[in-house]
Design a protein around this motif. Structure first.
Motif, PDB file in Angstrom:
ATOM      1  N   GLN A  81     -31.843 -18.905   7.931  1.00  0.00           N
ATOM      2  CA  GLN A  81     -31.633 -19.935   7.490  1.00  0.00           C
ATOM      3  C   GLN A  81     -30.396 -20.611   8.718  1.00  0.00           C
ATOM      4  O   GLN A  81     -30.478 -21.863   9.482  1.00  0.00           O
ATOM      5  CB  GLN A  81     -31.140 -20.722   6.169  1.00  0.00           C
ATOM      6  CG  GLN A  81     -32.216 -20.211   5.225  1.00  0.00           C
ATOM      7  CD  GLN A  81     -33.064 -21.011   5.056  1.00  0.00           C
ATOM      8  OE1 GLN A  81     -33.296 -22.592   4.995  1.00  0.00           O
ATOM      9  NE2 GLN A  81     -34.835 -20.643   5.464  1.00  0.00           N
ATOM     10  N   TYR A  86     -31.961 -23.511  11.336  1.00  0.00           N
ATOM     11  CA  TYR A  86     -31.308 -24.384  10.669  1.00  0.00           C
ATOM     12  C   TYR A  86     -29.308 -25.428  11.519  1.00  0.00           C
ATOM     13  O   TYR A  86     -29.230 -26.085  11.322  1.00  0.00           O
ATOM     14  CB  TYR A  86     -31.479 -25.276   9.404  1.00  0.00           C
ATOM     15  CG  TYR A  86     -33.299 -24.902   8.264  1.00  0.00           C
ATOM     16  CD1 TYR A  86     -33.345 -26.668   9.176  1.00  0.00           C
ATOM     17  CD2 TYR A  86     -32.985 -24.116   7.977  1.00  0.00           C
ATOM     18  CE1 TYR A  86     -35.216 -25.901   8.965  1.00  0.00           C
ATOM     19  CE2 TYR A  86     -34.446 -23.976   7.356  1.00  0.00           C
ATOM     20  CZ  TYR A  86     -35.829 -25.239   7.818  1.00  0.00           C
ATOM     21  OH  TYR A  86     -36.192 -25.431   7.169  1.00  0.00           O
ATOM     22  N   GLN A 142     -49.398 -43.215  -4.331  1.00  0.00           N
ATOM     23  CA  GLN A 142     -49.769 -41.986  -4.629  1.00  0.00           C
ATOM     24  C   GLN A 142     -49.349 -41.879  -6.079  1.00  0.00           C
ATOM     25  O   GLN A 142     -47.637 -42.722  -6.094  1.00  0.00           O
ATOM     26  CB  GLN A 142     -49.048 -40.513  -4.270  1.00  0.00           C
ATOM     27  CG  GLN A 142     -50.468 -40.040  -3.355  1.00  0.00           C
ATOM     28  CD  GLN A 142     -50.295 -39.704  -2.571  1.00  0.00           C
ATOM     29  OE1 GLN A 142     -49.094 -39.399  -1.182  1.00  0.00           O
ATOM     30  NE2 GLN A 142     -50.454 -38.414  -2.623  1.00  0.00           N
ATOM     31  N   MET A 195     -45.657 -48.491   0.927  1.00  0.00           N
ATOM     32  CA  MET A 195     -44.965 -47.953   0.090  1.00  0.00           C
ATOM     33  C   MET A 195     -46.238 -47.046  -0.043  1.00  0.00           C
ATOM     34  O   MET A 195     -47.250 -47.544  -0.294  1.00  0.00           O
ATOM     35  CB  MET A 195     -44.253 -47.388  -1.528  1.00  0.00           C
ATOM     36  CG  MET A 195     -42.193 -47.872  -0.880  1.00  0.00           C
ATOM     37  SD  MET A 195     -42.111 -45.429   0.011  1.00  0.00           S
ATOM     38  CE  MET A 195     -42.127 -45.120  -1.701  1.00  0.00           C
ATOM     39  N   THR A 196     -46.136 -45.787  -0.615  1.00  0.00           N
ATOM     40  CA  THR A 196     -48.057 -44.707  -0.752  1.00  0.00           C
ATOM     41  C   THR A 196     -47.966 -45.510  -2.275  1.00  0.00           C
ATOM     42  O   THR A 196     -46.955 -45.544  -3.285  1.00  0.00           O
ATOM     43  CB  THR A 196     -47.567 -43.491  -0.421  1.00  0.00           C
ATOM     44  OG1 THR A 196     -48.341 -43.192  -1.769  1.00  0.00           O
ATOM     45  CG2 THR A 196     -46.241 -42.948  -1.613  1.00  0.00           C
ATOM     46  N   SER A 251     -47.001 -39.030  -7.517  1.00  0.00           N
ATOM     47  CA  SER A 251     -45.913 -38.830  -7.052  1.00  0.00           C
ATOM     48  C   SER A 251     -45.845 -38.412  -5.453  1.00  0.00           C
ATOM     49  O   SER A 251     -47.311 -37.529  -5.767  1.00  0.00           O
ATOM     50  CB  SER A 251     -46.328 -37.069  -8.067  1.00  0.00           C
ATOM     51  OG  SER A 251     -46.414 -36.927  -7.716  1.00  0.00           O
ATOM     52  N   PRO A 252     -45.302 -39.117  -4.941  1.00  0.00           N
ATOM     53  CA  PRO A 252     -44.830 -38.437  -3.607  1.00  0.00           C
ATOM     54  C   PRO A 252     -44.967 -36.970  -2.983  1.00  0.00           C
ATOM     55  O   PRO A 252     -43.939 -36.797  -4.086  1.00  0.00           O
ATOM     56  CB  PRO A 252     -43.858 -39.848  -2.953  1.00  0.00           C
ATOM     57  CG  PRO A 252     -43.697 -40.102  -4.095  1.00  0.00           C
ATOM     58  CD  PRO A 252     -43.596 -39.563  -5.070  1.00  0.00           C
ATOM     59  N   PRO A 253     -44.961 -36.931  -1.864  1.00  0.00           N
ATOM     60  CA  PRO A 253     -44.502 -35.023  -1.842  1.00  0.00           C
ATOM     61  C   PRO A 253     -42.809 -35.523  -1.303  1.00  0.00           C
ATOM     62  O   PRO A 253     -42.059 -36.616  -1.154  1.00  0.00           O
ATOM     63  CB  PRO A 253     -45.068 -34.794  -0.598  1.00  0.00           C
ATOM     64  CG  PRO A 253     -45.545 -35.895   0.569  1.00  0.00           C
ATOM     65  CD  PRO A 253     -46.136 -37.730  -1.146  1.00  0.00           C
ATOM     66  N   SER A 254     -42.869 -34.471  -2.055  1.00  0.00           N
ATOM     67  CA  SER A 254     -41.092 -33.483  -1.719  1.00  0.00           C
ATOM     68  C   SER A 254     -41.043 -33.268  -0.439  1.00  0.00           C
ATOM     69  O   SER A 254     -41.660 -33.136   0.367  1.00  0.00           O
ATOM     70  CB  SER A 254     -41.128 -32.256  -2.336  1.00  0.00           C
ATOM     71  OG  SER A 254     -39.166 -32.526  -2.318  1.00  0.00           O
ATOM     72  N   LEU A 255     -39.773 -34.548   0.332  1.00  0.00           N
ATOM     73  CA  LEU A 255     -39.019 -34.715   1.572  1.00  0.00           C
ATOM     74  C   LEU A 255     -37.847 -33.096   1.642  1.00  0.00           C
ATOM     75  O   LEU A 255     -37.855 -33.042   2.267  1.00  0.00           O
ATOM     76  CB  LEU A 255     -38.673 -35.424   1.895  1.00  0.00           C
ATOM     77  CG  LEU A 255     -39.229 -37.126   1.595  1.00  0.00           C
ATOM     78  CD1 LEU A 255     -38.603 -38.242   1.620  1.00  0.00           C
ATOM     79  CD2 LEU A 255     -40.505 -36.944   2.678  1.00  0.00           C
ATOM     80  N   TYR A 256     -37.987 -32.190   0.431  1.00  0.00           N
ATOM     81  CA  TYR A 256     -36.733 -31.380   0.244  1.00  0.00           C
ATOM     82  C   TYR A 256     -37.769 -29.421  -0.241  1.00  0.00           C
ATOM     83  O   TYR A 256     -39.018 -29.898  -0.883  1.00  0.00           O
ATOM     84  CB  TYR A 256     -35.553 -31.704  -0.209  1.00  0.00           C
ATOM     85  CG  TYR A 256     -34.957 -32.999  -0.203  1.00  0.00           C
ATOM     86  CD1 TYR A 256     -34.579 -33.120   1.086  1.00  0.00           C
ATOM     87  CD2 TYR A 256     -35.417 -33.861  -0.860  1.00  0.00           C
ATOM     88  CE1 TYR A 256     -33.815 -33.907   1.906  1.00  0.00           C
ATOM     89  CE2 TYR A 256     -35.102 -35.461  -0.424  1.00  0.00           C
ATOM     90  CZ  TYR A 256     -34.111 -35.018   1.204  1.00  0.00           C
ATOM     91  OH  TYR A 256     -33.142 -35.550   1.276  1.00  0.00           O
ATOM     92  N   ALA A 257     -37.725 -29.239   0.289  1.00  0.00           N
ATOM     93  CA  ALA A 257     -38.128 -27.399   0.651  1.00  0.00           C
ATOM     94  C   ALA A 257     -37.396 -26.740   0.053  1.00  0.00           C
ATOM     95  O   ALA A 257     -36.027 -26.474   0.577  1.00  0.00           O
ATOM     96  CB  ALA A 257     -38.870 -27.150   1.656  1.00  0.00           C
ATOM     97  N   PRO A 258     -37.620 -26.136  -1.031  1.00  0.00           N
ATOM     98  CA  PRO A 258     -36.483 -24.349  -1.582  1.00  0.00           C
ATOM     99  C   PRO A 258     -36.882 -23.673  -0.476  1.00  0.00           C
ATOM    100  O   PRO A 258     -37.675 -23.826  -0.294  1.00  0.00           O
ATOM    101  CB  PRO A 258     -37.042 -24.181  -3.256  1.00  0.00           C
ATOM    102  CG  PRO A 258     -38.086 -24.288  -2.955  1.00  0.00           C
ATOM    103  CD  PRO A 258     -38.822 -25.603  -2.152  1.00  0.00           C
TER     104      PRO A 258
END
Lengths: 287, 515
Positions: free
Chosen positions: B212, B216, B4, B1-2, B6-13
């Motif tokens: 979207q 998607y 860091q 694992m990283t 706070s890891p970067p978000s895997l979800y984007a608004p």
């Protein structure tokens, strides 16, 4: 939320995961997809509460909506029976002899009779009603007890040679093995063969004709045309219930045959008896 | 694992998109398509077509209950579903053809998602104002004004959505009757449920999910990308002409303008435009970018017009992207800007990627017809036409009467008392005309055979209008005849409409004792 590192080649952010020098790029999923997933999970849980789902020891959970395929089928059958109530009433009121004349009602009776036949009769008479050795073929024009609508209906209702119904059709051929000499039997068999087959021993058949006249003609008729009133088969036609070669005929003469059919009157509804009679009548031999 | 914090978000608004109003040729063209396609969709179920008293009078009707599809003068029965299959194959091939020739024109102009989204954005602009006003409203806190505008917008959207779902159900039953039932709340629940579902999807897809859906949810962008090649004409940015992009200052712009005028003067004829919208309409294009020797910046002034009008929220200057539906609105926006700054049109344009490379190298570009007429597109067109002509042929040779013959194989034959051999056939007789007809049956064969019908001594049957009748048919051969003793004999059962003098036939076989 901090941004991770950016990949030099693609310009895409990385997740920060690194394994053996390989970094994972981060192409974020739209968040609404995530909500859709959660929504599906909630839906799934509610669904298993509402409908039969979880297997338990003595069956699955029933579900709060009380939904049941079994009940649905029962309801559908009841609904269809309700729709057919008029036709059934007509079928019960119509004289069987004139049934084929009323096309719509006859179509219903034949369709219904086909279902009754496949469930109750096909075990012996075959799914195509072609019969088998000892079980009459219902597609041809040869009838032991008569092939008009009324006779067929009587046979279906009361059956043949059964113990249950006092009105069952009944007749019995004696076992001639103990009453005739062996050469007499050979001769009478040759005579019976001669009635429908060009290839026979004329001298032997002539001897057999005397034996036939004394022992068989009372039921089967002098010319061997049979007698429907007592279910005696026609011996002069091309149709043999137990086989028409000399070996089979010898067996029949010696030991006789005793075919049995149950009485369907007590087992089926009145409408089903009428329907299956109409079906058998429609197969090609109806008179 | 990283490691860091706070890891970067895997979800984007979802990034909200506020497409700006745009005018121009392609925008007008798209409005026209919107009016035509929506017009067809909403009006079609109300067109009447007289088919006589016993058949429905709706021109286009999918009658699921009686299993018929009516399309003006054409009536399709379930066993003729190959017409629908053929049309679907043609639609598929048509998509291949248009995509390989013109890129994603289906997505950009005629896809329902694009058309309804366009309509919803139009409503949004009427109520909330153009791009800047909408951005402000988006950022504003939820006050009375914002609620009022939002609720008004949603109400209009909902009205459009209900009309969309409402129009759909009219294709499946008599429209005027259903309309009356819907209003009096006596229609079948299936109608209300269908309307509700389609209302919800239209409202959500057109109002909120928009791009979207394309990015998607729709599988086509991936598939269509595989159908395009460097010769495909698509919406693209002339990178060699635009870069390096820059706002520039007024004096630089003035200098560029002067040089432009000078270059214009040197051009072939007075008044002849160097760029006339697309390279395909021009014969002698300058070999190299005219402004390169004198200008440090390209034609792109980085005004973001192309980005601001884009309904997909992308920047066409980044090159071909899966998100691009080739709606061509950026062409209109950029042409407008080019006109204003006195540059030739076509910085963003319909062009083939192979042409872009050629232009950059100063080589001549292929004419338009060479891009359209390629072995690939010709092949697609040929197959498309072949299927189309086949369907039209099948449609015209269709007869009003039809029969199917299924031999009863249980048993293969029946022996009658006199030794006659009988075969049984289930014959389905179809009267597709609008009136009752008398059908006469007969057979032809090289051998001696007879035909009889169950339940009648006659060989004629009355078949009511628009129905199928199942008739049990007997064919017999006398014991001495060839057919009774051989394995199989060919025969053909004919049905003749005694009124219309038309006939049809089906070949089958007769099984004898030799079988």
């Amino acid at each position: 939320m901090s941004k991770g590192k950016t990949d030099d080649v693609t310009g895409t952010d990385t997740t920060g995961h690194s394994w053996d020098g390989i970094e994972e790029l981060n192409t974020p999923l739209p968040r609404w997809w995530l909500w859709t997933l959660y929504l599906c999970i909630i839906w799934g849980i509610l669904y298993t509460i509402a409908y039969p789902a979880w297997p338990m020891v003595s069956g699955a959970t029933k579900g709060v909506l009380g939904w049941s395929t079994r009940a649905n089928v029962a309801a559908e059958i009841t609904a269809h029976e309700g729709k057919n109530a008029d036709l059934v009433a007509q079928l019960l009121a119509t004289d069987m002899d004139v049934l084929p004349a009323s096309a719509d009602l006859n179509r219903y009776a034949v369709a219904r009779g086909g279902a009754v036949f496949r469930a109750n009769c096909s075990q012996c008479h075959g799914s195509g009603a072609a019969g088998a050795k000892g079980y009459p073929n219902l597609l041809d024009d040869d009838w032991l007890w008569g092939g008009d609508m009324a006779e067929i209906e009587y046979t279906v209702r009361h059956g043949i040679r059964n113990e249950q119904d006092d009105d069952a059709r009944y007749s019995q051929m004696p076992a001639f093995g103990e009453m005739l000499e062996k050469d007499e039997i050979t001769a009478v068999v040759e005579h019976v063969v001669s009635l429908s087959n060009a290839d026979f021993d004329a001298q032997l058949a002539e001897t057999g004709a005397v034996v036939y006249a004394d022992n068989c003609a009372a039921c089967h008729g002098e010319a061997g045309l049979g007698d429907r009133s007592q279910g005696a088969p026609n011996l002069a036609d091309a149709i043999w219930l137990y086989g028409g070669d000399r070996e089979a005929l010898t067996e029949t003469v010696k030991n006789a045959r005793f075919g049995v059919m149950p009485a369907w009157g007590p087992r089926l509804t009145e409408a089903d008896v009428r329907a299956v009679s109409a079906y058998v009548h429609s197969l090609g031999g109806g008179e | 694992m990283t490691d860091q914090a706070s890891p970067p978000s895997l979800y984007a608004p979802r990034e909200p998109i506020f497409p700006r109003k745009v005018t121009g040729f392609f925008r007008r063209f798209k409005w026209a398509i919107l009016v035509v396609t929506l017009g067809i969709y909403y009006i079609t179920p109300w067109i009447r077509w007289d088919r006589g008293p016993s058949l429905p009078d709706q021109a286009v009707l999918v009658d699921l209950a009686s299993r018929r599809f009516y399309f003006f003068w054409i009536e399709i029965w379930p066993h003729e579903f190959y017409f629908v299959a053929g049309l679907l194959i043609m639609a598929g091939l048509g998509l291949f053809l248009f995509t390989s020739a013109l890129g994603r024109v289906w997505c950009g102009y005629t896809c329902p998602q694009t058309v309804w989204t366009d309509l919803f954005i139009l409503v949004e602009r009427w109520i909330e104002g153009d791009r800047n006003a909408r951005v402000r409203l988006h950022k504003a806190s939820w006050g009375v004004r914002k609620w009022r505008l939002r609720l008004t917008k949603w109400a209009v959207w909902l009205a459009i959505a209900v009309a969309t779902g409402g129009a759909w159900v009219f294709y499946f039953t008599d429209a005027p009757t259903l309309a009356r039932d819907l209003v009096s709340l006596t229609a079948h629940p299936a109608a209300y449920i269908t309307i509700a579902i389609l209302t919800a999807t239209t409202f959500i897809f057109g109002g909120f999910l928009r791009e979207q859906v394309c990015i998607y949810m729709c599988p086509w962008p991936r598939i269509q990308a595989a159908m395009m090649d460097p010769d495909t004409i698509t919406v693209a940015y002339r990178d060699w002409r635009g870069e390096p992009r820059g706002k520039g200052n007024k004096s630089r712009r003035g200098k560029v303008k002067a040089l432009q005028a000078e270059a214009d003067a040197q051009a072939a004829g007075p008044g002849a435009a160097r760029y006339s919208g697309t390279p395909y309409r021009q014969d002698d294009k300058p070999a190299a970018p005219v402004l390169s020797p004198v200008s440090e910046t390209g034609d792109c002034i980085d005004c973001m017009a192309c980005v601001n009008v884009c309904p997909m929220g992308i920047d066409i200057r980044n090159g071909q992207q899966m998100e691009c539906i080739t709606c061509a609105l950026c062409i209109d926006a950029c042409d407008d800007v080019m006109d204003k700054i006195g540059k030739p049109r076509g910085l963003i344009d319909y062009l083939a990627l192979s042409d872009e490379t050629a232009e950059r190298a100063g080589a001549p570009v292929k004419p338009l017809w060479k891009h359209i007429l390629r072995p690939r597109t010709i092949l697609y067109t040929a197959i498309w036409l072949l299927i189309g002509l086949g369907l039209i042929y099948a449609l015209f040779v269709r007869s009003d009467i039809e029969l199917t013959v299924s031999p009863v194989r249980n048993p293969t034959y029946v022996t009658l008392s006199d030794g006659t051999i009988r075969n049984i056939y289930d014959v389905r007789l179809r009267n597709k005309s609008g009136e009752d007809r008398d059908f006469r049956l007969r057979l032809t064969s090289d051998e001696i055979l007879r035909i009889e019908l169950e339940g009648t001594d006659d060989l004629s049957l009355n078949i009511p209008a628009d129905t199928t009748v199942l008739q049990r048919v007997y064919v017999t051969a006398r014991p001495q005849d060839q057919a009774a003793n051989s394995a199989a004999t060919d025969l053909r059962i004919w049905v003749e409409d005694t009124t219309a003098q038309t006939r049809a036939s089906k070949a089958t076989t007769f099984n004898g004792k030799g079988n």
